[in-house]
Design a protein around this motif. Structure first.
Motif, PDB file in Angstrom:
ATOM      1  N   UNK A 274       0.860  -1.178   0.006  1.00  0.00           N
ATOM      2  CA  UNK A 274       0.041   0.060  -0.011  1.00  0.00           C
ATOM      3  C   UNK A 274       0.909   1.197  -0.004  1.00  0.00           C
ATOM      4  N   UNK A 275       0.448   2.368  -0.568  1.00  0.00           N
ATOM      5  CA  UNK A 275       1.272   3.765  -0.709  1.00  0.00           C
ATOM      6  C   UNK A 275       0.392   4.950  -0.171  1.00  0.00           C
ATOM      7  N   UNK A 276       0.976   5.842   0.174  1.00  0.00           N
ATOM      8  CA  UNK A 276       0.349   6.956   0.552  1.00  0.00           C
ATOM      9  C   UNK A 276       1.083   8.015  -0.535  1.00  0.00           C
ATOM     10  N   UNK A 277       0.183   8.745  -1.444  1.00  0.00           N
ATOM     11  CA  UNK A 277       0.677   9.733  -2.082  1.00  0.00           C
ATOM     12  C   UNK A 277       0.380  11.243  -1.750  1.00  0.00           C
ATOM     13  N   UNK A 278       1.447  11.970  -1.357  1.00  0.00           N
ATOM     14  CA  UNK A 278       1.230  13.291  -0.974  1.00  0.00           C
ATOM     15  C   UNK A 278       1.484  13.995  -2.125  1.00  0.00           C
ATOM     16  N   UNK A 279       0.380  14.968  -2.416  1.00  0.00           N
ATOM     17  CA  UNK A 279       0.667  15.740  -3.749  1.00  0.00           C
ATOM     18  C   UNK A 279       0.344  17.100  -3.467  1.00  0.00           C
ATOM     19  N   UNK A 280       1.048  18.107  -3.803  1.00  0.00           N
ATOM     20  CA  UNK A 280       1.185  19.548  -3.336  1.00  0.00           C
ATOM     21  C   UNK A 280       0.628  20.146  -4.741  1.00  0.00           C
ATOM     22  N   UNK A 281      -0.475  20.773  -4.687  1.00  0.00           N
ATOM     23  CA  UNK A 281      -0.922  21.386  -5.908  1.00  0.00           C
ATOM     24  C   UNK A 281      -1.320  22.677  -5.720  1.00  0.00           C
ATOM     25  N   UNK A 282      -1.373  23.620  -6.742  1.00  0.00           N
ATOM     26  CA  UNK A 282      -1.912  24.879  -6.782  1.00  0.00           C
ATOM     27  C   UNK A 282      -3.332  25.085  -6.385  1.00  0.00           C
ATOM     28  N   UNK A 283      -3.543  26.029  -5.522  1.00  0.00           N
ATOM     29  CA  UNK A 283      -5.110  26.101  -5.187  1.00  0.00           C
ATOM     30  C   UNK A 283      -6.137  26.030  -6.299  1.00  0.00           C
ATOM     31  N   UNK A 284      -5.666  26.601  -7.468  1.00  0.00           N
ATOM     32  CA  UNK A 284      -6.365  26.914  -8.658  1.00  0.00           C
ATOM     33  C   UNK A 284      -6.722  25.660  -9.315  1.00  0.00           C
ATOM     34  N   UNK A 285      -5.874  24.668  -9.035  1.00  0.00           N
ATOM     35  CA  UNK A 285      -6.056  23.382  -9.851  1.00  0.00           C
ATOM     36  C   UNK A 285      -6.620  22.244  -8.801  1.00  0.00           C
ATOM     37  N   UNK A 286      -6.598  22.569  -7.484  1.00  0.00           N
ATOM     38  CA  UNK A 286      -7.219  21.651  -6.465  1.00  0.00           C
ATOM     39  C   UNK A 286      -8.555  20.926  -6.505  1.00  0.00           C
ATOM     40  N   UNK A 287      -9.403  21.690  -6.916  1.00  0.00           N
ATOM     41  CA  UNK A 287     -10.856  21.375  -6.953  1.00  0.00           C
ATOM     42  C   UNK A 287     -11.035  20.393  -8.245  1.00  0.00           C
ATOM     43  N   UNK A 288     -10.294  20.512  -9.304  1.00  0.00           N
ATOM     44  CA  UNK A 288     -10.531  19.837 -10.526  1.00  0.00           C
ATOM     45  C   UNK A 288      -9.768  18.533 -10.383  1.00  0.00           C
ATOM     46  N   UNK A 289      -8.603  18.740  -9.603  1.00  0.00           N
ATOM     47  CA  UNK A 289      -7.714  17.484  -9.583  1.00  0.00           C
ATOM     48  C   UNK A 289      -8.552  16.699  -8.615  1.00  0.00           C
ATOM     49  N   UNK A 290      -9.141  16.926  -7.289  1.00  0.00           N
ATOM     50  CA  UNK A 290      -9.706  16.183  -6.504  1.00  0.00           C
ATOM     51  C   UNK A 290     -10.897  15.621  -7.041  1.00  0.00           C
ATOM     52  N   UNK A 291     -11.562  16.356  -7.695  1.00  0.00           N
ATOM     53  CA  UNK A 291     -12.932  15.562  -8.290  1.00  0.00           C
ATOM     54  C   UNK A 291     -12.378  14.671  -9.509  1.00  0.00           C
ATOM     55  N   UNK A 292     -11.379  14.760 -10.307  1.00  0.00           N
ATOM     56  CA  UNK A 292     -10.934  13.754 -11.185  1.00  0.00           C
ATOM     57  C   UNK A 292     -10.396  12.645 -10.412  1.00  0.00           C
ATOM     58  N   UNK A 293      -9.713  12.914  -9.351  1.00  0.00           N
ATOM     59  CA  UNK A 293      -9.261  11.627  -8.422  1.00  0.00           C
ATOM     60  C   UNK A 293     -10.396  10.702  -7.777  1.00  0.00           C
ATOM     61  N   UNK A 294     -11.492  11.537  -7.303  1.00  0.00           N
ATOM     62  CA  UNK A 294     -12.669  10.968  -6.573  1.00  0.00           C
ATOM     63  C   UNK A 294     -13.490  10.214  -7.976  1.00  0.00           C
TER      64      UNK A 294
END
Length: 108
Positions: free
Chosen positions: A1-21
């Motif tokens: 099992x892995x834990x990915x820590x991803x640091x992203x720009x606030x402008x990108x966070x909503x779309x990235x979170x949505x795509x990952x979900x």
């Protein structure tokens, strides 16, 4: 099992979170601040199986765009305290990620 820590720009966070979900990943969002530009970022915590890490990286690279931003030199930590410098172009956005091994995992 892995834990990915991803640091992203606030402008990108909503779309990235949505795509990952949408891809079936569970994502925890933390508000963080970068040390260089002193601006807001979002740190995503994503637990996954070893063979799914590449899928996370694919989503990050698709939705985390790099772009230029003009910043005064005084906004950068350690770059001077007076506001008499010329503005400079800096690259913001993109993503920085870390993949960590997880020894145990549980949900209560």
């Amino acid at each position: 099992m892995k834990l990915v820590l991803a640091i992203v720009n606030n402008d990108d966070s909503a779309i990235v979170s949505s795509a990952l979900t949408h891809e079936g990943f569970f994502v925890t969002k933390l508000s963080t601040t970068g040390g260089f530009l002193m601006v807001g970022n979002t740190t995503l915590l994503i637990g996954t199986e070893d063979d799914k890490v590449e899928d996370i990286c694919r989503v990050l690279s698709k939705y985390c765009a790099s772009r230029k931003q003009i910043n005064p030199t005084s906004n950068s930590f350690g770059r001077g305290l007076e506001n008499n410098g010329l503005p400079e172009d800096v690259i913001v956005g993109g993503a920085t990620y870390f993949v960590l091994n997880v020894d145990s995992f549980g949900k209560i």
